[in-house]
Scaffold this motif. Structure first.
Motif, PDB file in Angstrom:
ATOM      1  N   PHE A  98       0.725  -1.195  -0.075  1.00 27.30           N
ATOM      2  CA  PHE A  98      -0.119  -0.092   0.037  1.00 27.30           C
ATOM      3  C   PHE A  98       1.112   1.328   0.049  1.00 27.30           C
ATOM      4  O   PHE A  98       1.878   1.203   0.385  1.00 27.30           O
ATOM      5  CB  PHE A  98      -0.787  -0.064   1.380  1.00 27.30           C
ATOM      6  N   GLN A  99       0.189   2.265  -0.487  1.00 30.67           N
ATOM      7  CA  GLN A  99       0.992   3.656  -0.517  1.00 30.67           C
ATOM      8  C   GLN A  99       1.252   4.075   0.834  1.00 30.67           C
ATOM      9  O   GLN A  99       2.431   4.527   1.147  1.00 30.67           O
ATOM     10  CB  GLN A  99      -0.060   4.597  -1.095  1.00 30.67           C
ATOM     11  N   HIS A 100       0.433   4.003   1.759  1.00 29.01           N
ATOM     12  CA  HIS A 100       0.718   4.335   3.228  1.00 29.01           C
ATOM     13  C   HIS A 100       0.911   3.445   3.999  1.00 29.01           C
ATOM     14  O   HIS A 100       0.874   3.151   5.376  1.00 29.01           O
ATOM     15  CB  HIS A 100      -0.319   5.081   3.781  1.00 29.01           C
ATOM     16  N   PHE A 101       1.555   2.009   3.674  1.00 29.70           N
ATOM     17  CA  PHE A 101       2.094   1.254   4.355  1.00 29.70           C
ATOM     18  C   PHE A 101       1.135   0.360   5.146  1.00 29.70           C
ATOM     19  O   PHE A 101       1.467  -1.007   5.260  1.00 29.70           O
ATOM     20  CB  PHE A 101       3.351   1.500   5.306  1.00 29.70           C
ATOM     21  N   ASN A 102       0.174   0.582   5.816  1.00 23.16           N
ATOM     22  CA  ASN A 102      -0.826   0.119   6.667  1.00 23.16           C
ATOM     23  C   ASN A 102       0.039  -0.907   7.621  1.00 23.16           C
ATOM     24  O   ASN A 102      -0.537  -2.234   7.756  1.00 23.16           O
ATOM     25  CB  ASN A 102      -1.652  -0.619   5.671  1.00 23.16           C
ATOM     26  N   LEU A 103       0.839  -0.484   8.335  1.00 26.88           N
ATOM     27  CA  LEU A 103       1.500  -1.352   9.417  1.00 26.88           C
ATOM     28  C   LEU A 103       0.685  -1.051  10.791  1.00 26.88           C
ATOM     29  O   LEU A 103       0.250  -0.097  10.679  1.00 26.88           O
ATOM     30  CB  LEU A 103       2.879  -1.102   9.478  1.00 26.88           C
ATOM     31  N   LEU A 104       0.692  -2.450  11.507  1.00 25.22           N
ATOM     32  CA  LEU A 104       0.047  -2.142  12.944  1.00 25.22           C
ATOM     33  C   LEU A 104       1.263  -1.632  13.902  1.00 25.22           C
ATOM     34  O   LEU A 104       2.286  -2.303  14.124  1.00 25.22           O
ATOM     35  CB  LEU A 104       0.056  -3.608  13.242  1.00 25.22           C
ATOM     36  N   SER A 105       0.745  -0.521  14.458  1.00 30.31           N
ATOM     37  CA  SER A 105       1.966   0.394  15.139  1.00 30.31           C
ATOM     38  C   SER A 105       2.219  -0.582  16.356  1.00 30.31           C
ATOM     39  O   SER A 105       3.366  -0.281  16.895  1.00 30.31           O
ATOM     40  CB  SER A 105       1.464   1.611  15.498  1.00 30.31           C
ATOM     41  N   SER A 106       1.475  -1.328  17.013  1.00 31.90           N
ATOM     42  CA  SER A 106       1.695  -2.369  17.985  1.00 31.90           C
ATOM     43  C   SER A 106       2.635  -3.564  17.867  1.00 31.90           C
ATOM     44  O   SER A 106       2.939  -4.156  18.968  1.00 31.90           O
ATOM     45  CB  SER A 106       0.227  -2.464  18.773  1.00 31.90           C
ATOM     46  N   ARG A 107       2.656  -3.687  16.659  1.00 33.54           N
ATOM     47  CA  ARG A 107       3.879  -4.926  16.318  1.00 33.54           C
ATOM     48  C   ARG A 107       4.937  -4.416  15.689  1.00 33.54           C
ATOM     49  O   ARG A 107       5.367  -3.386  14.956  1.00 33.54           O
ATOM     50  CB  ARG A 107       2.835  -5.877  15.212  1.00 33.54           C
TER      51      ARG A 107
END
Length: 353
Positions: A98-107
């Protein structure tokens, strides 16, 4: 316009239409009669402006959108009709970045990459070596235990790529994956995608509004405008001989080949009666890209040439160049005939007094 079908298609769009019901009972057609094949192992770039329909097209490949009519198949399976376990199976075969990464900040980096494997029910004993292998593939061994907030944009996108590869997909979708990155980081990410395509034989379908991205990575491309594919084919062929105005517009942005204002402001479509210059675009392709043909034109034919703008590009390992020139209009046909006999492409852009 459609790209001819081929039996080796990993992704196939067949007469696809997508319409949405907008407020006020207004029907909005996002895609119309889209027919396009993406061959297995290819990198195909879909380029279009905002609102052209490219994101909708991409989302239908993994079933996030369903076509109003027509079919989308992935590895021979109809995505629009798939339900339940079959749709889940298709989605495991289709990774997405994805363009804006869509990573989970808690992981952590490791945790984000391991997540799809956990959801798929992979045993923990298999998850760790798989995740660590992917971390190494994208060059993030030293960041494995860091959280997204501690990463640069390029590192976040590398995590996104590794996560998309976790379920060992056959197809990788890229949704404007480099748009949020600086030029240097963009080149690094594109190099990684090229390596993945080469090493894993993965089919990559990417959407972008940046012609430079298509030039640097895609073996094939399609241009979408107003929900329709207006031009498609091998990237080199489209760059060398763009047929649609939208394609030419994108190309002018990436090559920087535009007429100087003092010429374009005076350009006329028809040749005036008085003395004038014919303005010509000359495309040098393949083996002729670096030949000194303009010097030969002057020496052999006695035709004086004014060079207005120019550049040499490279698609893959194949060079091509574009020059904008002007010659005496009375000798324009003679000059174009000479250049075309020597394998160059010419196009009359107009005339100036």
């Amino acid at each position: 316009m459609s790209q001819p079908s081929s039996s080796g298609a990993a992704i196939r769009f067949d007469a696809v239409e997508k319409a949405f019901d907008a407020p006020g009972r207004r029907r909005v057609v996002a895609l119309q009669d889209v027919t396009l094949d993406v061959a297995a192992g290819d990198i195909c770039g879909i380029i279009g402006r905002s609102g052209a329909g490219k994101s909708t097209l991409l989302r239908m490949v993994n079933g996030l959108e369903v076509p109003t009519s027509g079919t989308i198949t992935v590895d021979g399976r109809d995505v629009g009709r798939a339900k339940g376990a079959e749709l889940r199976s298709i989605r495991r075969d289709v990774g997405m970045i994805f363009q804006h990464f869509n990573l989970l900040s808690s992981r952590t980096v490791y945790g984000n990459i391991a997540l799809p494997l956990e959801i798929a029910g992979i045993p923990a004993s298999q998850i760790r070596p798989r995740a660590l292998d992917l971390i190494a593939r994208v060059g993030l061994e030293e960041q494995a235990n860091r959280y997204p907030a501690e990463l640069s944009g390029g590192q976040k996108q590398r995590v996104g790529i590794a996560r998309a590869l976790a379920t060992q997909p056959k197809v990788l979708l890229s949704d404007e994956a480099t748009s949020a990155l600086d030029p240097e980081t963009t080149q690094t990410v594109l190099a990684l995608l090229r390596d993945i395509n080469r090493d894993l034989g993965l089919t990559i379908l990417l959407i972008t509004h940046e012609m430079a991205v298509v030039r640097d990575i895609a073996s094939h491309m399609a241009v979408i405008d107003g929900g329709r594919i207006v031009e498609a084919g091998p990237t080199y062929d489209v760059f060398v001989q763009p047929k649609h105005p939208t394609t030419r517009s994108f190309l002018s942005g990436v090559t920087g080949i535009t007429l100087p204002a003092f010429i374009s402001d005076r350009l006329q479509a028809t040749r005036p009666d008085c003395a004038s210059e014919e303005v010509i675009r000359v495309t040098f392709a393949g083996n002729h890209a670096t030949d000194p043909m303009l010097a030969s034109l002057t020496a052999e034919m006695g035709v004086g040439v004014n060079i207005l703008a120019g550049a040499i590009e490279e698609i893959g390992t194949r060079p091509f160049g574009n020059l904008l020139i002007s010659v005496d209009a009375a000798k324009g046909a003679e000059a174009r005939s000479y250049l075309e006999r020597h394998g160059l492409l010419t196009e009359v852009l107009g005339y100036v007094r």
